[in-house]
Write an enzyme that holds these catalytic residues in place. Structure first.
Site, PDB file in Angstrom:
ATOM      1  N   LYS A 108       1.553   2.091  -5.195  1.00 38.72           N
ATOM      2  CA  LYS A 108       2.046   1.530  -6.464  1.00 38.72           C
ATOM      3  C   LYS A 108       1.101   1.848  -7.618  1.00 38.72           C
ATOM      4  CE  LYS A 108       2.167  -2.472  -4.364  1.00 38.72           C
ATOM      5  NZ  LYS A 108       2.036  -2.096  -2.965  1.00 38.72           N
ATOM      6  N   GLY A 109      -0.218   1.707  -7.369  1.00 44.23           N
ATOM      7  CA  GLY A 109      -1.212   1.965  -8.409  1.00 44.23           C
ATOM      8  C   GLY A 109      -1.050   3.357  -8.977  1.00 44.23           C
ATOM      9  N   THR A 126       2.997 -12.709   2.653  1.00 43.84           N
ATOM     10  CA  THR A 126       2.123 -13.287   1.647  1.00 43.84           C
ATOM     11  C   THR A 126       2.847 -14.500   1.049  1.00 43.84           C
ATOM     12  OG1 THR A 126       0.713 -12.820  -0.250  1.00 43.84           O
ATOM     13  CG2 THR A 126       2.899 -11.778  -0.274  1.00 43.84           C
ATOM     14  N   SER A 152       5.311  12.069  -4.496  1.00 45.01           N
ATOM     15  CA  SER A 152       3.863  12.118  -4.670  1.00 45.01           C
ATOM     16  C   SER A 152       3.274  12.945  -3.530  1.00 45.01           C
ATOM     17  CB  SER A 152       3.306  10.691  -4.671  1.00 45.01           C
ATOM     18  OG  SER A 152       1.911  10.725  -4.797  1.00 45.01           O
ATOM     19  N   VAL A 153       2.460  13.948  -3.902  1.00 40.41           N
ATOM     20  CA  VAL A 153       1.933  14.868  -2.886  1.00 40.41           C
ATOM     21  C   VAL A 153       0.402  14.845  -2.834  1.00 40.41           C
ATOM     22  CG1 VAL A 153       3.956  16.389  -2.839  1.00 40.41           C
ATOM     23  CG2 VAL A 153       2.148  16.802  -4.531  1.00 40.41           C
ATOM     24  N   ASP A 196       0.801  -1.219   0.000  1.00 38.05           N
ATOM     25  CA  ASP A 196       0.000   0.000   0.000  1.00 38.05           C
ATOM     26  C   ASP A 196       0.840   1.278   0.000  1.00 38.05           C
ATOM     27  OD1 ASP A 196      -2.280  -1.639   0.087  1.00 38.05           O
ATOM     28  OD2 ASP A 196      -2.166  -1.759   2.270  1.00 38.05           O
ATOM     29  N   LYS A 220       2.939  10.005  -0.621  1.00 34.37           N
ATOM     30  CA  LYS A 220       2.098  10.483   0.481  1.00 34.37           C
ATOM     31  C   LYS A 220       2.814  11.497   1.386  1.00 34.37           C
ATOM     32  CE  LYS A 220      -1.477   7.761   1.350  1.00 34.37           C
ATOM     33  NZ  LYS A 220      -2.431   6.672   1.633  1.00 34.37           N
ATOM     34  N   GLN A 229       1.960  -6.002  -3.304  1.00 32.73           N
ATOM     35  CA  GLN A 229       2.401  -6.105  -1.908  1.00 32.73           C
ATOM     36  C   GLN A 229       3.692  -5.285  -1.701  1.00 32.73           C
ATOM     37  OE1 GLN A 229       1.492  -9.452  -3.518  1.00 32.73           O
ATOM     38  NE2 GLN A 229      -0.493  -8.654  -2.973  1.00 32.73           N
ATOM     39  N   ALA A 271      -3.931  -7.919  -3.797  1.00 31.57           N
ATOM     40  CA  ALA A 271      -3.513  -6.546  -4.058  1.00 31.57           C
ATOM     41  C   ALA A 271      -4.732  -5.644  -4.205  1.00 31.57           C
ATOM     42  CB  ALA A 271      -2.690  -6.502  -5.343  1.00 31.57           C
ATOM     43  N   GLY A 272      -4.560  -4.405  -3.804  1.00 28.44           N
ATOM     44  CA  GLY A 272      -5.591  -3.398  -4.039  1.00 28.44           C
ATOM     45  C   GLY A 272      -4.866  -2.133  -4.427  1.00 28.44           C
ATOM     46  N   HIS A 273      -4.895  -1.785  -5.708  1.00 32.06           N
ATOM     47  CA  HIS A 273      -4.163  -0.617  -6.187  1.00 32.06           C
ATOM     48  C   HIS A 273      -5.176   0.451  -6.612  1.00 32.06           C
ATOM     49  CE1 HIS A 273      -0.446  -3.324  -7.194  1.00 32.06           C
ATOM     50  NE2 HIS A 273      -0.819  -3.396  -5.929  1.00 32.06           N
ATOM     51  N   GLY A 277     -10.940  -3.370   3.391  1.00 30.41           N
ATOM     52  CA  GLY A 277     -11.518  -2.264   4.154  1.00 30.41           C
ATOM     53  C   GLY A 277     -10.984  -2.177   5.581  1.00 30.41           C
TER      54      GLY A 277
HETATM   55  P1  GDP Z   1      -0.866   0.289  -3.532  1.00 31.74           P
HETATM   56  O1  GDP Z   1      -1.432  -0.991  -3.016  1.00 31.74           O
HETATM   57  O2  GDP Z   1       0.605   0.390  -3.289  1.00 31.74           O
HETATM   58  O3  GDP Z   1      -1.228   0.574  -4.955  1.00 31.74           O
HETATM   59  O4  GDP Z   1      -1.512   1.423  -2.649  1.00 31.74           O
HETATM   60  P2  GDP Z   1      -3.072   1.597  -2.323  1.00 31.74           P
HETATM   61  O5  GDP Z   1      -3.741   2.103  -3.550  1.00 31.74           O
HETATM   62  O6  GDP Z   1      -3.610   0.377  -1.681  1.00 31.74           O
HETATM   63  O7  GDP Z   1      -3.012   2.681  -1.183  1.00 31.74           O
HETATM   64  C1  GDP Z   1      -2.497   3.950  -1.416  1.00 31.74           C
HETATM   65  C2  GDP Z   1      -3.624   4.970  -1.148  1.00 31.74           C
HETATM   66  O8  GDP Z   1      -3.060   6.259  -1.058  1.00 31.74           O
HETATM   67  C3  GDP Z   1      -4.654   5.039  -2.266  1.00 31.74           C
HETATM   68  O9  GDP Z   1      -5.887   5.366  -1.686  1.00 31.74           O
HETATM   69  C4  GDP Z   1      -4.150   6.186  -3.135  1.00 31.74           C
HETATM   70  O10 GDP Z   1      -5.199   6.855  -3.819  1.00 31.74           O
HETATM   71  C5  GDP Z   1      -3.559   7.096  -2.103  1.00 31.74           C
HETATM   72  N1  GDP Z   1      -2.372   7.846  -2.534  1.00 31.74           N
HETATM   73  C6  GDP Z   1      -1.404   7.483  -3.395  1.00 31.74           C
HETATM   74  N2  GDP Z   1      -0.431   8.428  -3.434  1.00 31.74           N
HETATM   75  C7  GDP Z   1      -0.828   9.400  -2.572  1.00 31.74           C
HETATM   76  C8  GDP Z   1      -0.231  10.625  -2.150  1.00 31.74           C
HETATM   77  O11 GDP Z   1       0.861  11.016  -2.546  1.00 31.74           O
HETATM   78  N3  GDP Z   1      -0.928  11.354  -1.219  1.00 31.74           N
HETATM   79  C9  GDP Z   1      -2.118  10.963  -0.725  1.00 31.74           C
HETATM   80  N4  GDP Z   1      -2.707  11.722   0.172  1.00 31.74           N
HETATM   81  N5  GDP Z   1      -2.708   9.805  -1.104  1.00 31.74           N
HETATM   82  C10 GDP Z   1      -2.050   9.044  -2.007  1.00 31.74           C
HETATM   83  P1  IMO Z   2      -0.961  -4.214  -2.250  1.00 33.38           P
HETATM   84  O1  IMO Z   2      -0.513  -4.727  -3.593  1.00 33.38           O
HETATM   85  C1  IMO Z   2      -1.027  -4.761   2.054  1.00 33.38           C
HETATM   86  C2  IMO Z   2      -1.107  -8.867   3.549  1.00 33.38           C
HETATM   87  C3  IMO Z   2      -2.382  -9.330   4.256  1.00 33.38           C
HETATM   88  C4  IMO Z   2      -1.790 -10.307   5.252  1.00 33.38           C
HETATM   89  C5  IMO Z   2      -0.660 -10.955   4.458  1.00 33.38           C
HETATM   90  C6  IMO Z   2      -1.042 -12.303   3.844  1.00 33.38           C
HETATM   91  O2  IMO Z   2      -2.252  -3.512  -2.278  1.00 33.38           O
HETATM   92  O3  IMO Z   2       0.135  -3.463  -1.591  1.00 33.38           O
HETATM   93  P2  IMO Z   2      -2.554 -12.973   1.767  1.00 33.38           P
HETATM   94  O4  IMO Z   2      -4.008 -12.753   1.514  1.00 33.38           O
HETATM   95  O5  IMO Z   2      -1.642 -12.384   0.747  1.00 33.38           O
HETATM   96  O6  IMO Z   2      -2.234 -14.411   2.063  1.00 33.38           O
HETATM   97  O7  IMO Z   2      -2.276 -12.200   3.158  1.00 33.38           O
HETATM   98  O8  IMO Z   2      -0.317 -10.043   3.425  1.00 33.38           O
HETATM   99  N1  IMO Z   2      -1.314  -8.321   2.192  1.00 33.38           N
HETATM  100  C7  IMO Z   2      -1.239  -7.026   1.893  1.00 33.38           C
HETATM  101  N2  IMO Z   2      -1.067  -5.950   2.680  1.00 33.38           N
HETATM  102  N3  IMO Z   2      -1.127  -4.596   0.731  1.00 33.38           N
HETATM  103  C8  IMO Z   2      -1.273  -5.664  -0.075  1.00 33.38           C
HETATM  104  O9  IMO Z   2      -1.254  -5.566  -1.432  1.00 33.38           O
HETATM  105  C9  IMO Z   2      -1.389  -6.950   0.495  1.00 33.38           C
HETATM  106  N4  IMO Z   2      -1.581  -8.199   0.001  1.00 33.38           N
HETATM  107  C10 IMO Z   2      -1.512  -9.030   1.050  1.00 33.38           C
HETATM  108  O10 IMO Z   2      -3.023  -8.253   4.865  1.00 33.38           O
HETATM  109  O11 IMO Z   2      -1.199  -9.609   6.319  1.00 33.38           O
HETATM  110 MG    MG Z   3      -2.983  -1.656  -1.801  1.00 29.99          MG
END
Ligand code: GDP
Ligand code: IMO
Ligand code: MG
Length: 432
Positions: A16-17, A239, A413-414, A13, A331, A224, A39-41, A302
């Site tokens: 990356k997305g 993971t 990233s800001v 998190d 961030k 991840q 993953a959740g991007h 969530g």
């Molecule tokens: P990922 O799994 O690495 O792709 O990251 P996620 O998307 O799960 O979580 C990053 C969260 O931060 C998302 O809700 C993005 O929209 C948000 N985000 C990404 N870059 C920034 C940033 O520079 N500032 C802020 N405030 N939010 C950001």
């Molecule tokens: P992105 O790509 C954050 C964590 C889970 C758990 C552990 C194992 O969005 O960064 P799994 O379901 O993979 O067997 O769970 O890994 N986990 C993540 N935490 N971001 C992710 O993906 C994750 N994918 C798995 O919360 O602790």
């Molecule tokens: Mg994520």
């Protein structure tokens, strides 16, 4: 051909997305090469939010090909849902834009049920998985009973493989977990029909990714983060795939080459979702502020993310094995209102000082982070678009990170939107 690798350096998190979407402006192919829909991007473009789980973050661009590589575990049911949701938002998804390796491993219903049953049975030793069946699907791949994307298109083979897999799975369901067994015919028919829906996206068995990318600009999108890596992370709270940057040639099927650009994503503080050690986790109102300011709630489940200051001990460990050519620091804006910013530079335990990350959960127990305190900038950096315009305190924070990690910051990233970014092209282009 140019290759840029983007991976998370913490516990996922890192943003990356957003960074992958940003870089795809100058990319022809984006490849996911490990992980699955754990993953959740999140990407925000023109105020619209897109949550991607299985589909690479290049999909929002019309001329970019998204490739799901052999190292991925893919849930066909979830993928079809993700395609539908994106199409409803106006994203075009065609077989020319989305391609799936026939070697990608398939997540079936029994993997998801097993994942949940195991977690429930564990009580105090739960990993806190996403419940998406990731671990059980990778187990089947390694134990050579897994089903691959190409198998979905061969009715007889699929039936045979599911039947073989169910021998063990149903024994576990009935005798260990007291769950309902699966019926071979029902499952085989279900996955045959899902395969039929995905048929146009699944490539044939002669497809060669390294031939395909000749002359193209390729972006490797990690999922991840390095500290969740099955070998190098905080085992067993990890993971089930290799999340470190160096896995991409295996998970995509291309040769390794020193000339690649390798960007490590560092969130300006640290978060973790699920169980496991997290030395700088903050249990006070500070952790709550980071969660609130950063909107730190899981994209996939969530769940609230655990939050704390940046951990340079853990990051140095990751950087040593990653060979990053530059850092994308994300961030930064989340720290806007903090009077002071702390950075962990060593750990203390029982009178001993650790500067190297002890990658054993026993050694990480009761560890005390030791911090260096830097002044905050207490102003809004989200409108800043060039490094020079950043407040001095923000520049000092960036310089401190660059010095400690011996790697330059190429992207800052800001904010979550595409344009809320500072790109230091002179650093970024150095290796592209
Ligand atoms: P990922 O799994 O690495 O792709 O990251 P996620 O998307 O799960 O979580 C990053 C969260 O931060 C998302 O809700 C993005 O929209 C948000 N985000 C990404 N870059 C920034 C940033 O520079 N500032 C802020 N405030 N939010 C950001
Ligand atoms: P992105 O790509 C954050 C964590 C889970 C758990 C552990 C194992 O969005 O960064 P799994 O379901 O993979 O067997 O769970 O890994 N986990 C993540 N935490 N971001 C992710 O993906 C994750 N994918 C798995 O919360 O602790
Ligand atoms: Mg994520």
């Amino acid at each position: 051909m140019t290759v840029t690798v983007v991976t998370g350096t913490q516990w996922g998190d890192e943003g990356k997305g957003k960074i992958v979407d940003l870089l795809t402006e100058k990319t022809d192919v984006v490849c996911r090469y490990q992980g699955g829909n754990n993953a959740g991007h999140t990407i925000i473009v023109n105020g619209v939010k897109y949550d991607l789980h299985s589909i690479p973050s290049g999909i929002l661009r019309e001329n970019v090909i998204s490739y799901i590589g052999n190292g991925v575990v893919l849930d066909p049911e979830q993928l079809i849902d993700e395609i539908r949701i994106l199409k409803e938002k106006g994203v075009s998804i065609t077989p020319e834009k989305l391609m799936i390796s026939p070697k990608a491993s398939i997540i079936l219903e029994y993997h998801k049920v097993l994942d949940k049953c195991r977690e429930q049975a564990k009580k105090d030793t739960k990993i806190g998985t996403t419940g998406r069946g990731i671990g059980p699907a990778y187990e089947d791949k390694v134990s050579r009973i897994g089903i691959r994307a190409g198998d979905l298109l061969n009715k007889e083979l699929l039936q045979r493989k599911i039947k073989a897999a169910l021998k063990e799975k149903n024994a576990l369901m009935i005798h260990l977990y007291g769950a309902e067994p699966f019926d071979v015919d029902t499952l085989a028919e279900k996955y045959r029909s899902l395969g039929e829906e995905l048929k146009t996206y699944i490539l044939d068995s002669t497809f060669n990714f390294s031939d395909f990318i000749v002359g193209k600009r390729v972006l490797m999108e990690g999922a991840q983060g390095a500290l969740l890596d099955i070998d190098h992370g905080t085992f067993p709270f990890v993971t089930s795939s290799n999340t470190v940057a160096s896995y991409f040639p295996v998970g995509s099927g291309i040769p390794y080459n020193e000339g690649y650009s390798n960007i490590g994503l560092v969130k300006a503080y640290t978060t973790r979702v699920g169980e496991g050690p997290f030395p700088t986790e903050d249990f006070t109102s500070l952790g709550d502020s980071l969660r609130k300011e950063g909107g730190e709630f899981g994209t996939t489940t969530g769940r609230p993310r655990r939050c704390g200051w940046l951990d340079l001990v853990a990051l140095k460990y990751v950087f040593k094995m990653s060979g990053f050519t530059s850092i994308a620091l994300t961030k930064l804006d989340v720290l806007n209102s903090f009077e002071e910013i702390k950075v962990c530079t060593s750990y203390g335990k029982e009178g001993r000082v650790f500067r190297d990350f002890p990658c054993s959960i026993d050694d990480l127990k009761n560890i005390e982070p030791e911090y260096v305190t830097l002044p905050g900038w207490r102003s809004d950096v989200s409108k800043v678009r060039s490094y020079d315009e950043l407040p001095d305190e923000a520049k000092d924070y960036i310089k401190f990170i660059e010095k400690e990690l011996k790697t330059p910051v190429s992207i800052i990233s800001v904010g979550p939107a595409r344009d809320e970014t500072i790109i230091r092209s002179e650093i970024l282009l150095n290796k592209r």
